[in-house]
Write a protein that holds these residues in place. Structure first.
Motif, short mmCIF file in Angstrom:
data_model
loop_
_atom_site.label_atom_id
_atom_site.label_comp_id
_atom_site.label_asym_id
_atom_site.label_seq_id
_atom_site.Cartn_x
_atom_site.Cartn_y
_atom_site.Cartn_z
N ILE A 189 -4.24 -6.78 -3.98
CA ILE A 189 -3.76 -5.45 -4.70
C ILE A 189 -4.69 -5.06 -6.16
O ILE A 189 -5.45 -4.11 -6.15
CB ILE A 189 -2.53 -5.19 -5.13
CG1 ILE A 189 -1.44 -5.56 -3.90
CG2 ILE A 189 -2.24 -3.93 -5.60
CD1 ILE A 189 -0.15 -5.55 -4.21
N HIS A 212 -8.29 -4.34 -4.91
CA HIS A 212 -8.28 -3.10 -3.95
C HIS A 212 -8.58 -3.31 -2.49
O HIS A 212 -9.16 -2.65 -1.79
CB HIS A 212 -9.28 -2.24 -4.47
CG HIS A 212 -8.67 -1.49 -5.71
ND1 HIS A 212 -9.24 -1.52 -6.99
CD2 HIS A 212 -7.37 -1.02 -5.96
CE1 HIS A 212 -8.73 -1.12 -8.02
NE2 HIS A 212 -7.44 -0.71 -7.42
N GLU A 213 -8.21 -4.64 -2.22
CA GLU A 213 -8.36 -5.03 -0.63
C GLU A 213 -7.48 -4.18 -0.04
O GLU A 213 -7.40 -3.87 1.22
CB GLU A 213 -8.33 -6.52 -0.65
CG GLU A 213 -8.98 -7.21 0.79
CD GLU A 213 -8.71 -8.63 0.78
OE1 GLU A 213 -8.42 -8.92 2.10
OE2 GLU A 213 -8.87 -9.18 -0.04
N VAL A 233 -5.39 -0.52 -0.68
CA VAL A 233 -5.41 0.28 -1.47
C VAL A 233 -3.93 1.48 -1.30
O VAL A 233 -3.70 1.54 -0.14
CB VAL A 233 -6.59 1.35 -0.88
CG1 VAL A 233 -6.62 2.60 -1.83
CG2 VAL A 233 -7.84 0.80 -1.37
N TYR A 234 -3.59 1.66 -2.47
CA TYR A 234 -2.13 2.65 -2.32
C TYR A 234 -2.55 3.94 -2.45
O TYR A 234 -3.48 4.47 -3.21
CB TYR A 234 -1.15 2.32 -3.41
CG TYR A 234 -0.46 0.98 -3.14
CD1 TYR A 234 0.68 0.94 -2.66
CD2 TYR A 234 -1.12 -0.35 -3.35
CE1 TYR A 234 1.67 -0.35 -2.56
CE2 TYR A 234 -0.33 -1.57 -3.18
CZ TYR A 234 1.05 -1.36 -2.65
OH TYR A 234 1.62 -2.55 -2.38
N GLU A 284 -1.92 6.47 -5.69
CA GLU A 284 -2.28 5.39 -6.56
C GLU A 284 -1.25 4.64 -7.24
O GLU A 284 -1.28 3.53 -7.42
CB GLU A 284 -3.36 6.07 -7.65
CG GLU A 284 -4.49 4.98 -7.64
CD GLU A 284 -5.67 5.83 -8.34
OE1 GLU A 284 -5.84 4.92 -9.25
OE2 GLU A 284 -6.30 6.93 -7.94
N GLU A 321 0.68 1.31 -6.75
CA GLU A 321 -0.15 0.20 -7.01
C GLU A 321 0.79 -0.33 -8.30
O GLU A 321 0.97 -1.39 -8.16
CB GLU A 321 -1.43 0.43 -7.07
CG GLU A 321 -2.19 -0.78 -7.54
CD GLU A 321 -3.58 -0.46 -7.83
OE1 GLU A 321 -4.52 0.20 -7.02
OE2 GLU A 321 -4.10 -1.07 -8.78
N LYS A 363 -4.86 -2.23 5.42
CA LYS A 363 -5.83 -2.06 4.24
C LYS A 363 -5.31 -0.88 3.41
O LYS A 363 -5.82 -0.87 2.27
CB LYS A 363 -7.19 -1.65 5.03
CG LYS A 363 -7.84 -2.71 5.67
CD LYS A 363 -8.86 -2.29 6.93
CE LYS A 363 -8.96 -3.20 8.17
NZ LYS A 363 -9.71 -2.47 9.10
N THR A 364 -4.46 -0.07 4.04
CA THR A 364 -4.21 1.17 3.07
C THR A 364 -2.74 1.32 3.29
O THR A 364 -2.22 1.14 4.35
CB THR A 364 -4.81 2.42 3.62
OG1 THR A 364 -5.94 2.18 3.42
CG2 THR A 364 -4.48 3.49 2.77
N GLU A 422 -10.17 11.08 4.09
CA GLU A 422 -9.41 10.59 2.85
C GLU A 422 -7.89 10.74 2.79
O GLU A 422 -7.40 10.94 2.01
CB GLU A 422 -10.17 11.01 1.67
CG GLU A 422 -11.82 10.49 1.63
CD GLU A 422 -12.62 11.22 0.91
OE1 GLU A 422 -12.09 12.00 -0.17
OE2 GLU A 422 -13.90 11.18 0.89
#
Length: 734
Positions: free
Chosen positions: A398, A401-402, A404-405, A408, A411, A531-532, A647
């Motif tokens: 985390i 940033h492998e 990503v929240y 944000e 996180e 990943k996200t 995005e």
RNA sequence: GCGCGGUUAGCUCAGUUGGUAGAGCAUCCCCUUGACGUGGGGAGGGUCACAGGUUCGAAUCCUGUAUCGCGCACCA
């Protein structure tokens, strides 16, 4: 006399050459089921089928979403409506962009949650789970779940979800359970699992223990009692636990009590007669609080348990699992603690042991998140997972940033939780769940992981072992969902689609589920499970209040889709809805987008009618200057929208498309087209016709992820040679 | 107690590297009868919670305050 208010839409257009259905407003009821069935038959929800059909290239990159497994215990609520919409938008967008796209649906047995729902049902029938034999109860709940899941699945279809039903999974499927068992075993082998006799949070109503996450803190005003304990005054909010208190604890540096030494014994008069108490010095004591002296009840308080562990003190159970006092309470034995408290105080007062009572003491009590019953900590033998090491790896991915929240700030919340993580109690004393594959020795209380059901004797004491009757915390299985559903470790799907791309879920599950998936995913597969992380907000009613059955403000998404159409519902929950923000849902908003759906319908009527006989020419290159200008604006808009889509800003993308279709294309361009189409220049006419058809096709493709039904329906009438179903057409610009 | 957010038009909210405030809905006015009244054009309405600071310039960055919400927490 003609009343124009009841005039059929488009009825004043007798010479129209468009298909008849366009002469009436768009009818979602007559369209949606038919379209969904067509999609399902086409097989395009399945990425393999897309490749076979040539809709997706064989070498394309995969895009994977694992659907949060729906609780199979009820019906679809507004939150589900939001999940299905957002995930379907992601899925349809990526599919149209050419990715090998998999959205994998699933159902969750939702252990405790379902059991609670079922218990309520039993209650209505005048039954209780405690009088039903285990296997019978399990079977009953299974039947209940299967019946419910059929409803849920048809409701997910109603939302237009383009998930691959051929890969659907259930948390109790054999292959899932197998993976869960292997994890349990591996944790044990790696010394990350232990059976501990530890203090757990126990709900006296539901008769099960919980992890720390199932506890809800609640502020309450209660009595706070100052009691004379020999030479000391102790304070407590729970006098009913004090029967067994034979240790009195103070801070080693507290000068007021310097004359008393650690381990010193003193005789004193207590609730049920004289006792001998032992002085304990421990720095956990807050000298400022109360008198700086307390007695301890290790069996029913986590702090006291800690003190007792450190000093090797006796622990005695005072309250039983139902919340009743045990024989140690003397005359109060068998009485429920609620009833006993005032009577105990009366007795203490009569003995002159009560110094004072603060009636307005405000403090926090821990309650069961389901029923609000005050949690009674109990010492129990349970299976615990050591979380510290698992959390460390999660922290790494985390922080780097492998993973990503979105948004944000989740996180930070996650990091904070992981940094302060405590061991996870995964045993639940309920029937409905995955049985823990373990044996227990009743004699010496040792536990053995036993996947093959082979262990019969205890290694330690030679006693006969019995089966562990507990089940796993439901989150223990769902935390393994992403790799388990893809057939870890050998299945091709696992190799192709893992790590998955995005985990879309509600912010309330950030610890319960998301953080644990990251930890177990890394532990089992050495890779991040996704990943996200995309967190949507809570769906609330129009006034911004949380929906709840007791408030009666629950909005059923299916009522809205029935009334306004699924496309309108989907737009209403996505436009302007930023991730993480709660979403007030009102029928007003849905109405507004129903208008938009119909607007698109009417746009189509105009375009088809005024281009009748014309076919869209793929490589038409004789556009008029005016049309070239419009194309420039349109393509720039699409480029912006694509960026927003990439995005995950669907709330902006949808709004921009809405605005372009209505206020640019319809309001300006269509109006401007009328004189051109009625004019004398054949080249301008031709150009404009091509432009209208082309732009409508762009709008339909770009809106398809948001409003799949109406766009697919219109698409079927478009004069385009060699077209496919819109679901597998290319996103504009692709 | 600690942490994380929010505070912008009547309502719900956007505002992505700081450049004199935007959308939808709602309100008001006007116009429209061959795509659409589920329509078109226009208007009103905000000292961007407050106070400082950085800057040529702050809704945007920093500090503090207030207020609302959420999460975490072993003060008996």
């Amino acid at each position: 006399m003609e009343d124009k208010n009841i005039q059929p839409q488009g009825g004043s257009y007798p010479d129209s050459k468009v298909p008849e259905k366009f002469l009436k407003p768009y009818d979602s009821k007559a369209t949606e089921d038919r379209i969904y069935e067509m999609w399902e038959k086409s097989g395009f929800f399945n990425p393999d089928r897309c490749v076979e059909a040539g809709a997706t290239s064989k070498d394309e990159k995969p895009f994977t979403i694992i659907m949060p497994p729906t609780n199979a215990n009820g019906s679809l609520h507004a939150g589900h409506g939001l999940v299905m919409t957002i995930e379907d938008i992601m899925t349809r967008y990526k599919r149209m962009c050419g990715y090998k796209t998999l959205w994998l649906p699933g159902l969750d047995h939702a252990g405790f949650e379902t059991q609670v729902v079922y218990e309520k049902k039993l209650e209505k029938e005048g039954r209780t789970r405690f009088e039903i034999e285990r296997s019978t109860l399990y079977k009953e709940i299974m039947d209940f779940t299967i019946a419910n899941s059929a409803t849920i699945k048809s409701q997910v279809r109603k939302m237009g979800a383009s998930c691959d039903w051929s890969r659907e999974k259930f948390t109790l499927d054999e292959d899932i359970v197998k993976v869960v068992y292997q994890t349990f075993k591996k944790l044990s082998e790696d010394d990350l699992l232990y059976r501990g006799k530890r203090i757990v949070s126990w709900c006296p109503k539901h008769q099960t223990s919980f992890s720390d996450l199932e506890i809800k803190d609640e502020e309450r005003v209660e009595g706070f009692y100052y009691l004379k304990y020999g030479p000391f005054t102790i304070s407590t909010s729970r006098p009913e636990t004090k029967f067994g208190d034979k240790y009195v604890v103070m801070h080693p540096d507290d000068k007021r009590y310097a004359e008393y030494k650690d381990g010193q014994k003193i005789d004193l008069e207590w609730i049920n007669g004289p006792i001998t108490a032992t002085i304990i010095k421990d720095s956990v004591i807050d000298m400022e609080f109360g008198t700086g002296v307390m007695t301890i009840t290790p069996w029913h308080d986590p702090v006291d348990f800690g003190i007792a562990e450190r000093h090797g003190l006796d622990k005695e159970q005072i309250i039983d699992e139902q919340g009743k006092l045990l024989p140690v309470a003397g005359e109060f034995a068998g009485m429920h603690i609620k009833k006993a408290r005032p009577q105990i105080i009366t007795k203490l007062q009569s003995k002159g042991l009560v110094e004072k009572i603060d009636a307005n003491y405000k403090h926090v009590v821990r309650t069961c998140y389901k029923c609000g019953t005050v949690i009674e900590p109990q010492i129990k033998s349970q299976w615990f997972v050591r979380m510290k090491k698992l959390a460390e790896r999660a922290l790494e991915v985390i922080k780097s940033h492998e993973i990503v929240y979105i948004p944000e700030h989740y996180e930070k919340i996650t990091l904070h939780w992981l940094e302060n993580i405590i061991d996870w109690n995964i045993s639940r004393q309920i029937v409905w769940g995955i049985p823990i594959p373990a044996k227990l020795c009743p004699t010496c209380d040792t536990g053995y992981v036993d996947l093959d059901d082979k262990i019969v004797k205890c290694d330690k004491c030679g006693g006969k072992v019995v089966k562990d009757n507990d089940t796993f915390d439901t989150w223990f299985s769902s935390s393994q969902w992403p790799y388990a559903v893809l057939g870890f470790p050998d299945n091709d799907d696992f190799k192709t689609f893992y790590p998955t791309d995005i985990m879309e879920t509600g912010g309330d599950l950030v610890f319960f589920w998301v953080a644990r998936m990251i930890m177990l995913g890394l532990y089992r597969t050495d890779k991040v499970p996704f990943k996200t992380v995309y967190m949507h907000g809570l769906v609330q009613d129009a006034k911004g209040q949380k929906m709840s059955k007791s408030k009666g403000n629950v909005i059923n998404p299916l009522d809205l889709t029935a009334q306004f159409g699924t496309d309108a519902f989907r737009m209403a929950v996505v436009v302007g809805n930023t991730p993480g923000t709660s979403l007030p849902l009102s029928s007003n908003k849905v109405t507004a987008y129903k208008k938009f759906v119909n607007k698109l319908w009417n746009i189509t009527r105009f375009v088809l009618d005024s281009t009748y006989g014309e076919e869209l020419v793929a490589d038409f290159d004789r556009f008029s200057e005016a049309d070239q200008k419009h194309i420039g604006v349109r393509d720039a808009l699409i480029a912006e929208v694509s960026k927003e889509m990439d995005e995950y800003r669907f709330y902006i993308a949808s709004e921009k498309l809405y605005h372009y279709a209505w206020h640019e294309f319809a309001d300006k361009i269509l109006e401007e087209s009328k004189p051109i189409l009625n004019g004398t220049s054949e080249t301008d006419k031709k150009s404009r016709k091509q432009f209208l058809l082309q732009t409508l096709s762009v709008i339909l493709r770009a809106l398809h992820p948001f409003m799949p039904f109406v766009t697919e329906e219109i698409w079927s009438e478009m004069p385009i040679k060699g077209k496919s179903l819109l679901i597998v057409e290319k996103w504009p610009g692709r």
